[in-house]
Design a protein around this motif. Structure first.
Motif, PDB file in Angstrom:
ATOM      1  N   ILE A  29      -4.868  -2.616  -8.487  1.00 29.16           N
ATOM      2  CA  ILE A  29      -6.171  -3.550  -8.727  1.00 29.16           C
ATOM      3  C   ILE A  29      -5.587  -4.650  -9.605  1.00 29.16           C
ATOM      4  CG2 ILE A  29      -7.975  -3.582  -9.889  1.00 29.16           C
ATOM      5  CD1 ILE A  29      -8.737  -0.906  -9.599  1.00 29.16           C
ATOM      6  N   ALA A  30      -4.591  -4.382 -10.586  1.00 30.41           N
ATOM      7  CA  ALA A  30      -3.948  -5.371 -11.183  1.00 30.41           C
ATOM      8  C   ALA A  30      -2.325  -6.577  -9.840  1.00 30.41           C
ATOM      9  CB  ALA A  30      -2.509  -5.085 -12.711  1.00 30.41           C
ATOM     10  N   ALA A  31      -2.866  -5.775  -8.858  1.00 31.33           N
ATOM     11  CA  ALA A  31      -2.606  -6.505  -7.467  1.00 31.33           C
ATOM     12  C   ALA A  31      -2.848  -8.305  -7.478  1.00 31.33           C
ATOM     13  CB  ALA A  31      -2.108  -6.010  -6.772  1.00 31.33           C
ATOM     14  N   PRO A  32      -1.920  -9.282  -6.863  1.00 33.93           N
ATOM     15  CA  PRO A  32      -2.621 -10.121  -6.941  1.00 33.93           C
ATOM     16  C   PRO A  32      -3.255 -10.336  -5.381  1.00 33.93           C
ATOM     17  CG  PRO A  32       0.180 -10.316  -5.809  1.00 33.93           C
ATOM     18  CD  PRO A  32      -0.692  -9.247  -6.589  1.00 33.93           C
ATOM     19  N   SER A  33      -3.901 -10.974  -5.375  1.00 35.96           N
ATOM     20  CA  SER A  33      -4.561 -11.377  -3.795  1.00 35.96           C
ATOM     21  C   SER A  33      -5.073 -12.151  -3.377  1.00 35.96           C
ATOM     22  CB  SER A  33      -6.049 -10.266  -3.773  1.00 35.96           C
ATOM     23  OG  SER A  33      -7.053 -10.115  -4.732  1.00 35.96           O
ATOM     24  N   ALA A  34      -5.329 -12.936  -2.330  1.00 32.28           N
ATOM     25  CA  ALA A  34      -5.921 -13.975  -2.380  1.00 32.28           C
ATOM     26  C   ALA A  34      -6.977 -14.632  -2.469  1.00 32.28           C
ATOM     27  CB  ALA A  34      -5.688 -14.577  -0.548  1.00 32.28           C
ATOM     28  N   ASP A  35      -7.422 -15.762  -3.095  1.00 33.04           N
ATOM     29  CA  ASP A  35      -8.535 -16.127  -3.842  1.00 33.04           C
ATOM     30  C   ASP A  35      -8.720 -14.667  -4.469  1.00 33.04           C
ATOM     31  OD1 ASP A  35      -8.637 -18.417  -2.499  1.00 33.04           O
ATOM     32  OD2 ASP A  35      -9.533 -17.564  -0.246  1.00 33.04           O
ATOM     33  N   ASN A  36      -8.344 -14.193  -5.714  1.00 36.92           N
ATOM     34  CA  ASN A  36      -9.106 -13.172  -6.049  1.00 36.92           C
ATOM     35  C   ASN A  36     -10.007 -12.112  -5.587  1.00 36.92           C
ATOM     36  OD1 ASN A  36      -8.820 -11.999  -8.016  1.00 36.92           O
ATOM     37  ND2 ASN A  36     -10.207 -13.118  -8.963  1.00 36.92           N
ATOM     38  N   SER A  37      -9.934 -11.701  -4.081  1.00 37.51           N
ATOM     39  CA  SER A  37     -10.691 -11.114  -3.321  1.00 37.51           C
ATOM     40  C   SER A  37     -10.267  -9.434  -3.709  1.00 37.51           C
ATOM     41  CB  SER A  37     -10.639 -11.670  -1.492  1.00 37.51           C
ATOM     42  OG  SER A  37      -9.084 -11.291  -1.161  1.00 37.51           O
ATOM     43  N   GLN A  38      -9.123  -8.749  -4.218  1.00 35.17           N
ATOM     44  CA  GLN A  38      -9.998  -7.705  -4.160  1.00 35.17           C
ATOM     45  C   GLN A  38     -10.006  -6.738  -2.890  1.00 35.17           C
ATOM     46  OE1 GLN A  38     -11.349  -7.010  -7.941  1.00 35.17           O
ATOM     47  NE2 GLN A  38     -10.976  -9.404  -8.612  1.00 35.17           N
ATOM     48  N   PRO A  39      -9.462  -7.485  -1.345  1.00 33.72           N
ATOM     49  CA  PRO A  39     -10.001  -6.473  -0.809  1.00 33.72           C
ATOM     50  C   PRO A  39     -10.144  -5.179  -0.427  1.00 33.72           C
ATOM     51  CG  PRO A  39      -8.314  -7.658   0.041  1.00 33.72           C
ATOM     52  CD  PRO A  39      -7.673  -7.861  -1.483  1.00 33.72           C
ATOM     53  N   TRP A  40      -9.436  -4.315  -1.340  1.00 31.40           N
ATOM     54  CA  TRP A  40      -9.630  -3.011  -1.552  1.00 31.40           C
ATOM     55  C   TRP A  40     -10.592  -1.715  -1.702  1.00 31.40           C
ATOM     56  CZ3 TRP A  40      -6.534  -5.493  -6.189  1.00 31.40           C
ATOM     57  CH2 TRP A  40      -5.795  -6.578  -5.035  1.00 31.40           C
ATOM     58  N   ARG A  41     -10.144  -0.827  -0.585  1.00 32.67           N
ATOM     59  CA  ARG A  41     -11.083   0.520  -1.346  1.00 32.67           C
ATOM     60  C   ARG A  41      -9.896   1.394  -0.984  1.00 32.67           C
ATOM     61  NH1 ARG A  41     -16.312   0.770  -1.796  1.00 32.67           N
ATOM     62  NH2 ARG A  41     -17.268  -1.729  -1.355  1.00 32.67           N
ATOM     63  N   PHE A  42     -10.650   2.601  -2.034  1.00 31.21           N
ATOM     64  CA  PHE A  42      -9.738   4.088  -2.147  1.00 31.21           C
ATOM     65  C   PHE A  42     -10.604   4.998  -2.044  1.00 31.21           C
ATOM     66  CE2 PHE A  42      -8.288   0.281  -5.379  1.00 31.21           C
ATOM     67  CZ  PHE A  42      -6.880  -0.525  -4.405  1.00 31.21           C
ATOM     68  N   ALA A  43      -9.820   5.845  -1.115  1.00 32.95           N
ATOM     69  CA  ALA A  43     -10.003   7.217  -1.648  1.00 32.95           C
ATOM     70  C   ALA A  43      -9.901   8.009  -1.947  1.00 32.95           C
ATOM     71  CB  ALA A  43     -11.020   6.999  -0.066  1.00 32.95           C
ATOM     72  N   TRP A  44      -9.344   9.470  -2.966  1.00 32.34           N
ATOM     73  CA  TRP A  44      -9.270  10.588  -3.199  1.00 32.34           C
ATOM     74  C   TRP A  44      -9.301  12.283  -1.821  1.00 32.34           C
ATOM     75  CZ3 TRP A  44      -4.643   9.682  -6.187  1.00 32.34           C
ATOM     76  CH2 TRP A  44      -4.040   9.199  -6.824  1.00 32.34           C
ATOM     77  N   SER A  45      -8.700  11.939  -2.074  1.00 30.14           N
ATOM     78  CA  SER A  45      -8.837  13.180  -1.901  1.00 30.14           C
ATOM     79  C   SER A  45      -7.050  13.972  -2.122  1.00 30.14           C
ATOM     80  CB  SER A  45      -9.115  13.931  -0.356  1.00 30.14           C
ATOM     81  OG  SER A  45      -8.200  14.802   0.550  1.00 30.14           O
ATOM     82  N   GLY A  46      -7.838  15.327  -3.448  1.00 32.15           N
ATOM     83  CA  GLY A  46      -6.585  15.695  -4.059  1.00 32.15           C
ATOM     84  C   GLY A  46      -5.329  14.738  -4.599  1.00 32.15           C
ATOM     85  N   ASP A  47      -4.582  15.072  -4.273  1.00 36.65           N
ATOM     86  CA  ASP A  47      -2.714  14.834  -4.693  1.00 36.65           C
ATOM     87  C   ASP A  47      -2.896  13.296  -4.034  1.00 36.65           C
ATOM     88  OD1 ASP A  47      -3.117  15.052  -7.209  1.00 36.65           O
ATOM     89  OD2 ASP A  47      -1.318  16.712  -6.946  1.00 36.65           O
ATOM     90  N   ASP A  48      -4.008  13.215  -2.304  1.00 36.43           N
ATOM     91  CA  ASP A  48      -3.665  12.292  -1.596  1.00 36.43           C
ATOM     92  C   ASP A  48      -4.351  10.737  -1.871  1.00 36.43           C
ATOM     93  OD1 ASP A  48      -1.998  14.077  -0.370  1.00 36.43           O
ATOM     94  OD2 ASP A  48      -2.602  13.984   1.306  1.00 36.43           O
ATOM     95  N   LEU A  49      -4.252   9.997  -1.542  1.00 32.63           N
ATOM     96  CA  LEU A  49      -4.525   8.439  -2.086  1.00 32.63           C
ATOM     97  C   LEU A  49      -4.967   7.945  -0.457  1.00 32.63           C
ATOM     98  CD1 LEU A  49      -6.261   7.444  -3.676  1.00 32.63           C
ATOM     99  CD2 LEU A  49      -4.499   5.959  -4.900  1.00 32.63           C
ATOM    100  N   ASP A  50      -6.103   7.603  -0.312  1.00 30.33           N
ATOM    101  CA  ASP A  50      -5.749   6.614   0.970  1.00 30.33           C
ATOM    102  C   ASP A  50      -6.450   5.250   0.622  1.00 30.33           C
ATOM    103  OD1 ASP A  50      -5.744   8.785   3.340  1.00 30.33           O
ATOM    104  OD2 ASP A  50      -7.446   9.301   3.075  1.00 30.33           O
ATOM    105  N   ILE A  51      -5.830   4.148   1.320  1.00 25.92           N
ATOM    106  CA  ILE A  51      -5.869   3.126   1.294  1.00 25.92           C
ATOM    107  C   ILE A  51      -6.455   1.782   2.570  1.00 25.92           C
ATOM    108  CG2 ILE A  51      -5.451   0.767  -0.132  1.00 25.92           C
ATOM    109  CD1 ILE A  51      -2.961   2.137  -1.562  1.00 25.92           C
TER     110      ILE A  51
END
Ligand code: FMN
Length: 351
Positions: free
Chosen positions: A14-36
Motif C-alpha cells: 500500500i506504500a507504493a506510488p500510484s497515479a494521482d494517489n488512486s491506490q487502485p489495488w484490491r487484495f485477497a488472502w487465501s492461506g499464504d497465497d495472495l491475489d492482487i
C-alpha cells in the motif's frame, strides 16, 4: 506466515506510488497465497484506459511486497494475469520460506521513506556511479531498462516531449477534468488526505493558489487558455523543474503488452527505492509515455500531438517504449507534506 507478516506485506504494498494517489489495488488472502486485483472503481477511465497507470501501480505494489517479504525470509512465486477472462486480476502470489535465511534488504528500508517530491530546484550533480546503481535496479526486472538522456540534444528533446504532454493535460477538456478531479481542494493547503492528491503536495506557490484552484472549472480553464495559460502551465510544471534539476531518466519497456507495463511498474519502483536510499528526491512524469501509447481517448484535435509524442519518444529512447520519466535531484530537506493512504481493510476484495 503469521498474521503480522501478512499485515506488514500488505502495508508495504500500500506504500507504493500510484497515479494521482488512486491506490487502485484490491487484495485477497487465501492461506499464504495472495491475489492482487485492480480496483474497478478506481481504474480504467481516461488516462488509465487499457489500465496502463493501474498496471504500473500494481507492479510497484507487487515489488514493494516482494522486497519486504524477502527481508522477512519469504520468497514469492508469482503468476501474473493468471486468468485470461478477468483483466482486473493482476497477480497470484504464493509466499514460501526462502531457501536462504532472512537478510536485510537495502531497498526494504526505503519503502516507507519513498515519496513524491514536486519541489524544485534541487542540487546535483548525480554522479555516474549513482546513475548506474539506478539503472542496475531497472535491469533486475527482465526486459526493462532505464535511459538517461545526457547530450544537450537528448535533454532538449526530452524536455520538449514532457512539456508538450503536460501542456496537453490543461488543453484537453477530458484530461483537464481528470487532473483536477483527483485534487482534493476540500482538504485545504495545509493538510493531507488518505486518497487523491492533497493540494499541499503539489508545490504550488502561495500567490498562485487561488488561480490554480479557479482553473478547476472548465469554463475558467477555457477562458485562460485563450491567454496561453496551458502553455505557461506546461513550462511551470515540467520545463522549469526539469531544467533546474540535475537528473532526468526514463523507464523503457520492451512492448506495450500489459505484462510489460506491470514489469515496468516493478522496475520503476526498484529505481525509486534505490534513489531514496541514495538520498535523491524524485518526481515522476507519466503523461508523455501514457499519451504516446495511443490508448487514451483524447479529443480528435489532440490525436496528432499524441502521435508526435510517440515519434519523439522513439527517437529519444527506442527501441521499446519510454513510459515514465523521473526527475531527480538532492533536496535540502524532506517535503512538509506527503500523500496519505487508505486504511488497509479498505483494500480487501469484496467477497
Ligand atoms: C504510474 C504513476 C504515474 C505518476 N504520474 C505522476 C505525474 O505525472 N506527475 C506527478 O507529479 N506525480 C506522478 N505520480 C506520483 C503520484 O502522484 C504519487 O505516487 C501519489 O500521489 C502517492 O504519493 P507518494 O508517491 O508520495 O506516496 C505518478 C505515480 C505513478 C505510480
Amino acid at each position: 506466515m503469521d498474521l503480522e507478516a501478512r499485515a506488514s506485506i500488505l502495508r508495504a504494498g500500500i506504500a507504493a506510488p500510484s497515479a494521482d494517489n488512486s491506490q487502485p489495488w484490491r487484495f485477497a488472502w487465501s492461506g499464504d497465497d495472495l491475489d492482487i486485483h485492480i480496483d474497478a472503481d478506481r481504474s480504467g477511465s481516461v488516462s488509465d484506459t487499457r489500465h496502463v497507470l493501474s498496471d504500473l501501480a500494481a507492479g510497484a505494489c507487487m515489488e514493494n511486497m516482494i522486497i519486504h517479504a524477502r527481508s522477512l525470509g519469504f520468497d514469492a512465486d508469482v503468476a501474473t494475469f493468471p486468468h485470461q477472462d478477468d483483466p482486473q486480476w493482476v497477480a497470484h502470489i504464493h509466499w514460501h520460506p526462502a531457501l536462504v535465511p532472512a537478510r536485510s534488504e537495502p531497498l526494504a528500508t526505503a519503502i516507507e521513506q519513498r515519496h513524491t517530491d514536486r519541489r524544485f530546484p534541487w542540487r546535483g550533480p548525480i554522479d555516474a556511479n549513482t546513475r548506474e546503481r539506478l539503472a542496475a535496479q531497472a535491469r533486475q526486472i527482465p526486459g526493462q531498462r532505464l535511459y538517461w538522456p545526457t547530450s544537450p540534444y537528448e535533454r532538449k528533446l526530452a524536455l520538449r516531449i514532457i512539456r508538450t504532454a503536460e501542456t496537453l493535460r490543461f488543453k484537453s477538456p477530458k484530461l483537464h477534468a481528470e487532473l483536477f478531479s483527483s485534487v482534493r481542494f476540500s482538504t485545504g493547503w495545509r493538510n493531507t488526505c488518505e486518497e487523491g492528491l492533497a493540494p499541499a503536495t503539489l508545490a504550488v506557490e502561495p500567490p498562485m493558489r487561488p488561480i490554480f484552484q479557479a482553473l478547476r472549472h472548465p469554463a475558467v480553464m477555457r477562458a485562460f487558455n485563450h491567454l496561453g495559460t496551458a502553455t505557461l502551465l506546461g513550462w511551470r510544471s515540467a520545463y522549469l523543474p526539469i531544467r533546474l534539476s540535475p537528473g532526468l531518466c526514463v523507464c523503457v519497456m520492451p512492448s506495450d503488452e500489459r505484462q510489460d507495463v506491470l514489469a515496468c511498474g516493478r522496475a520503476l519502483q526498484r529505481v525509486w527505492l534505490e534513489a531514496t536510499v541514495a538520498g535523491l528526491s524524485v518526481q515522476p512524469y507519466a503523461a508523455p509515455g501514457v499519451l504516446s501509447l495511443g490508448f487514451v481517448p483524447v479529443e480528435p484535435a489532440f490525436l496528432q500531438t499524441c502521435s508526435q509524442l510517440r515519434v519523439d519518444l522513439d527517437k529519444l529512447c527506442g527501441p521499446g517504449h519510454g513510459l515514465v520519466f523521473l526527475r531527480l535531484g538532492y533536496a535540502r530537506s524532506a517535503p512538509q507534506h506527503r500523500s496519505g493512504r487508505r486504511a488497509p481493510a479498505s483494500f480487501d476484495t469484496a467477497p
